[in-house]
Design an enzyme around this catalytic site. Structure first.
Site, PDB file in Angstrom:
ATOM      1  N   ASN A 150       0.639  -1.321   0.095  1.00  0.00           N
ATOM      2  CA  ASN A 150       0.159  -0.020   0.046  1.00  0.00           C
ATOM      3  C   ASN A 150       0.805   1.421   0.059  1.00  0.00           C
ATOM      4  O   ASN A 150       0.412   2.343  -0.546  1.00  0.00           O
ATOM      5  CB  ASN A 150      -0.768   0.187   1.253  1.00  0.00           C
ATOM      6  N   GLY A 226       2.108  -6.269   7.223  1.00  0.00           N
ATOM      7  CA  GLY A 226       1.299  -6.774   6.324  1.00  0.00           C
ATOM      8  C   GLY A 226      -0.122  -7.008   7.223  1.00  0.00           C
ATOM      9  O   GLY A 226      -0.621  -6.662   8.247  1.00  0.00           O
ATOM     10  N   THR A 230      -1.297 -13.006   7.584  1.00  0.00           N
ATOM     11  CA  THR A 230       0.100 -13.274   7.214  1.00  0.00           C
ATOM     12  C   THR A 230       1.071 -13.051   8.522  1.00  0.00           C
ATOM     13  O   THR A 230       2.038 -14.215   8.719  1.00  0.00           O
ATOM     14  CB  THR A 230       0.574 -12.264   6.248  1.00  0.00           C
ATOM     15  N   GLU A 248       3.716  -5.563  12.304  1.00  0.00           N
ATOM     16  CA  GLU A 248       2.849  -4.395  12.245  1.00  0.00           C
ATOM     17  C   GLU A 248       1.893  -4.982  11.231  1.00  0.00           C
ATOM     18  O   GLU A 248       1.926  -5.248  10.135  1.00  0.00           O
ATOM     19  CB  GLU A 248       3.548  -3.315  11.577  1.00  0.00           C
ATOM     20  N   CYS A 282      -3.092   1.663   6.472  1.00  0.00           N
ATOM     21  CA  CYS A 282      -3.677   0.865   7.656  1.00  0.00           C
ATOM     22  C   CYS A 282      -4.100   1.680   8.731  1.00  0.00           C
ATOM     23  O   CYS A 282      -4.831   1.237   9.647  1.00  0.00           O
ATOM     24  CB  CYS A 282      -2.241  -0.086   8.229  1.00  0.00           C
ATOM     25  N   GLU A 461       7.478   0.394  15.957  1.00  0.00           N
ATOM     26  CA  GLU A 461       8.661   0.789  15.123  1.00  0.00           C
ATOM     27  C   GLU A 461       8.780   2.291  15.745  1.00  0.00           C
ATOM     28  O   GLU A 461       8.080   2.780  16.465  1.00  0.00           O
ATOM     29  CB  GLU A 461       8.056   0.652  13.962  1.00  0.00           C
TER      30      GLU A 461
HETATM   31  P1  NAP Z   1       0.126  -9.264   3.129  1.00  0.00           P
HETATM   32  O1  NAP Z   1      -0.711 -10.032   2.106  1.00  0.00           O
HETATM   33  O2  NAP Z   1       0.154  -9.991   4.553  1.00  0.00           O
HETATM   34  O3  NAP Z   1       1.685  -9.181   2.751  1.00  0.00           O
HETATM   35  C1  NAP Z   1       2.599  -8.151   3.406  1.00  0.00           C
HETATM   36  C2  NAP Z   1       3.927  -8.816   3.072  1.00  0.00           C
HETATM   37  O4  NAP Z   1       4.127 -10.217   3.508  1.00  0.00           O
HETATM   38  C3  NAP Z   1       4.082  -8.943   1.439  1.00  0.00           C
HETATM   39  O5  NAP Z   1       5.355  -8.719   1.083  1.00  0.00           O
HETATM   40  C4  NAP Z   1       3.713 -10.538   1.156  1.00  0.00           C
HETATM   41  O6  NAP Z   1       4.291 -10.796  -0.149  1.00  0.00           O
HETATM   42  C5  NAP Z   1       4.623 -10.980   2.092  1.00  0.00           C
HETATM   43  N1  NAP Z   1       4.146 -12.358   2.644  1.00  0.00           N
HETATM   44  C6  NAP Z   1       2.937 -13.002   2.350  1.00  0.00           C
HETATM   45  N2  NAP Z   1       2.914 -14.210   2.793  1.00  0.00           N
HETATM   46  C7  NAP Z   1       4.139 -14.429   3.410  1.00  0.00           C
HETATM   47  C8  NAP Z   1       4.823 -15.651   4.321  1.00  0.00           C
HETATM   48  N3  NAP Z   1       3.992 -16.590   4.397  1.00  0.00           N
HETATM   49  N4  NAP Z   1       6.200 -15.186   4.862  1.00  0.00           N
HETATM   50  C9  NAP Z   1       6.517 -13.980   4.628  1.00  0.00           C
HETATM   51  N5  NAP Z   1       6.086 -13.046   3.906  1.00  0.00           N
HETATM   52  C10 NAP Z   1       4.750 -13.369   3.250  1.00  0.00           C
HETATM   53  O7  NAP Z   1      -0.404  -7.950   3.184  1.00  0.00           O
HETATM   54  P2  NAP Z   1      -0.611  -6.895   2.296  1.00  0.00           P
HETATM   55  O8  NAP Z   1      -2.028  -7.490   1.343  1.00  0.00           O
HETATM   56  O9  NAP Z   1       0.464  -6.856   1.181  1.00  0.00           O
HETATM   57  O10 NAP Z   1      -1.076  -5.358   2.849  1.00  0.00           O
HETATM   58  C11 NAP Z   1      -2.072  -5.302   3.291  1.00  0.00           C
HETATM   59  C12 NAP Z   1      -2.243  -5.251   4.871  1.00  0.00           C
HETATM   60  O11 NAP Z   1      -1.025  -4.835   5.619  1.00  0.00           O
HETATM   61  C13 NAP Z   1      -3.311  -4.912   5.533  1.00  0.00           C
HETATM   62  O12 NAP Z   1      -3.751  -5.545   6.650  1.00  0.00           O
HETATM   63  C14 NAP Z   1      -2.891  -3.534   6.301  1.00  0.00           C
HETATM   64  O13 NAP Z   1      -3.414  -3.172   7.226  1.00  0.00           O
HETATM   65  C15 NAP Z   1      -1.383  -3.985   6.505  1.00  0.00           C
HETATM   66  N6  NAP Z   1      -0.665  -2.887   6.850  1.00  0.00           N
HETATM   67  C16 NAP Z   1      -0.179  -2.758   8.247  1.00  0.00           C
HETATM   68  C17 NAP Z   1       0.530  -1.491   8.293  1.00  0.00           C
HETATM   69  C18 NAP Z   1       1.009  -1.179   9.732  1.00  0.00           C
HETATM   70  O14 NAP Z   1       1.889  -0.298   9.940  1.00  0.00           O
HETATM   71  N7  NAP Z   1       0.458  -1.932  10.825  1.00  0.00           N
HETATM   72  C19 NAP Z   1       1.023  -0.676   7.584  1.00  0.00           C
HETATM   73  C20 NAP Z   1       0.615  -1.086   5.941  1.00  0.00           C
HETATM   74  C21 NAP Z   1      -0.146  -2.132   5.853  1.00  0.00           C
HETATM   75  P3  NAP Z   1       3.588 -10.800  -1.567  1.00  0.00           P
HETATM   76  O15 NAP Z   1       2.840  -9.540  -1.737  1.00  0.00           O
HETATM   77  O16 NAP Z   1       4.512 -11.046  -2.525  1.00  0.00           O
HETATM   78  O17 NAP Z   1       2.537 -11.722  -1.092  1.00  0.00           O
END
Ligand code: NAP
Length: 480
Positions: A150, A226, A230, A248, A282, A461
């Site tokens: 994002n 993420g 995950t 996070e 997020c 963080e």
């Molecule tokens: P995601 O699907 O959980 O992916 C996050 C990262 O993890 C991506 O690089 C993803 O790779 C990788 N990943 C997926 N499966 C994995 C595994 N088994 N082992 C290691 N890495 C793995 O999240 P997203 O859809 O990219 O992002 C949206 C989410 O992030 C939302 O829930 C949002 O709230 C959260 N977020 C949180 C914050 C915070 O600071 N709390 C900030 C921004 C976003 P791929 O993309 O290549 O699958």
């Protein structure tokens, strides 16, 4: 078509198995580049390079590390327009947003930690004139940094900058959906003369390359941002290996709006906190709680302003909302609109796919949606949608507002709008969120702890918290 490359041991290279995945431009719904489908072998090469670089990087005088990182920040500034356009094409976000927020913040992250490290000090404790304790902090070793789609370069640098500043070497994986600015950043690392192996960027799918990073026995710390599901998988692998872990994760953030608020500020900021970046931040507030006496005028004005937001081509400077990240994510958002209807919610505006004309006719555009009439416990109000969708609910008392705010499994951020400071402090102390904004939103000071409670995160963080995470404390007690 551009082929994105991994950055391993100071050089750009394709994945060892030669396999690539399609990378889409979400505003067009078309493939525009190819991203490496890296696997265990690529991660192993990256970890070997990072381990070889660690002994010299970790003892490099901190001023030299700082200067190197500041040079990188300068290069990001120099390439602001190029990086902003690349980020916009890769994510679908308005280019103006990338130019004003994502890329400047990426440079700021690097500069902040590069200079913070110069002031990072150790502690000493004198124990009743009987002993002196001093605490050393040494870099943990090779850090694994996994970031989402994002805010690609923004969150990528938010992780790697403190790790590198602290003296760790890094193996990082950006999201496979948004690899472009990390790739351009690897070119800047080469230009800046970053020593080989200090930062390694492995592109690929989460379940394959990401999982290989989490599982690698020579990676001592994992910093993950993420989704919560995950994060759970990451913890299941990393926790039994006793790795340092920072998670996070997702949010379902409440905006609490009291009747005595500054209406205009609360309204205009709530529109931003709901729909900036298509609601794909997020920290976006997705549950707006409004004191009953203000509920009707608030809803009326909010719907009027949501309808006025211009959805369009992300490269058009007038565009307020661009495309959402992917077809799959668009369908997920639209499925929540259907769910809200089944749960007896009233969609006051939006919630449909929009088809634009011209080059964006196949893009993933969703009208911002405003929903009322839902119970706080229904799925629409409990699950993270991560799109341009908000619900608005009334409350009668301060206690009820706090109860509604705390009624989900998440606890990332909250906003409170009131002119009554005593009320603001009371509510801020009772809301279970790691970050609370009073009369503002996304007003960031990089020194402050950043992170969530409950299922939104483990650890913090930002500021010293990040530098502490990437270092290991050792206490030495000398008896006098
Ligand atoms: P995601 O699907 O959980 O992916 C996050 C990262 O993890 C991506 O690089 C993803 O790779 C990788 N990943 C997926 N499966 C994995 C595994 N088994 N082992 C290691 N890495 C793995 O999240 P997203 O859809 O990219 O992002 C949206 C989410 O992030 C939302 O829930 C949002 O709230 C959260 N977020 C949180 C914050 C915070 O600071 N709390 C900030 C921004 C976003 P791929 O993309 O290549 O699958």
């Amino acid at each position: 078509m551009v082929k994105i490359l991994n950055y391993i041991n100071g050089a750009l290279a394709g994945p060892s198995q030669g396999q690539y995945m399609d990378n889409f431009n979400p505003a067009e719904g078309k493939v525009y580049s190819l991203v490496p489908d890296s696997g265990i072998e690529d991660v192993a090469n990256a970890v070997t390079a990072a381990m070889e670089a660690f002994p010299s990087w970790s003892v490099l005088p901190v001023e030299k590390r700082s200067r190197m990182l500041q040079r990188l920040a300068d290069l990001v500034d120099r390439d602001l327009d190029k990086l902003a356009l690349a980020e916009s094409i890769d994510t679908g976000k308005p280019v103006l947003l990338a130019r004003r927020m994502d890329i400047p913040r990426a440079a700021a992250n690097i500069r902040f930690f590069a200079t913070a490290m110069l002031h990072f000090s150790s502690e000493a404790h004198i124990t009743d004139s009987a002993a002196i304790n001093y605490t050393t902090r040494t870099p943990v070793g090779v850090a694994g940094c996994i970031s989402p789609w994002n805010l690609p370069l923004y969150l990528f640098t938010w992780k790697i900058a403190p790790a590198l500043a602290a003296g760790c070497t890094v193996v990082a994986k950006p999201s496979e959906l948004t690899p472009m600015t990390a790739f351009l950043f690897s070119e800047l690392c080469i230009e800046a003369g970053l020593p080989q192996g200090v930062l390694n960027i492995v592109h690929g799918a989460g379940a394959k390359a990401g999982q290989a990073i989490i599982e690698h026995p020579d990676i001592s710390a994992i910093s993950f941002t993420g989704g919560t599901a995950t994060g759970k998988k990451v913890a299941l692998t990393a926790a039994p290996m006793f790795k340092k872990l920072s998670l996070e994760m997702g949010g379902k953030n409440p905006n609490i709006i009291f009747a005595d608020c500054d209406f205009e500020k609360a309204m205009s900021t709530s529109i931003q906190s709901s729909f900036t970046n298509q609601g794909e931040i997020c920290l976006c507030g997705s549950r707006i709680l409004v004191e009953k006496s203000l509920f009707e005028p608030f809803v009326e004005e909010f719907v009027k302003r949501a309808k006025a937001l211009k959805i369009g081509d992300p490269v058009d400077e007038e565009t307020a909302l661009g495309a959402v990240i992917s077809a799959a994510h668009m369908n997920k958002i639209l499925s929540y609109i259907e769910l809200a209807k089944q749960e007896k919610g009233k969609i006051l505006t939006g919630g449909k796919r929009i088809t634009l004309s011209g080059r964006c006719k196949g893009g993933y555009f969703v009208e911002p949606a405003v929903i009322v009439g839902l119970d706080h416990q229904c799925r629409t109000n409990q699950e993270e949608i991560f799109g341009p969708v908000v619900t608005i609910m009334p409350f009668e008392t301060e206690e009820e507002a706090i109860h509604l705010a705390n009624s989900t499994a998440y606890g990332l951020s909250a906003t409170i709008w009131t002119e009554n400071l005593k009320c603001a402090h009371r509510v801020a102390s009772k809301v279970k969120s790691g970050i609370v904004w009073v009369n503002c939103w996304l007003f960031r000071d990089l020194r402050t702890p950043f992170g969530g409670m409950k299922q939104s995160g483990i650890g913090r963080e930002g500021g010293w918290e990040a530098l502490k995470f990437f270092t290991e404390a050792k206490n030495v007690c000398v008896k006098l």
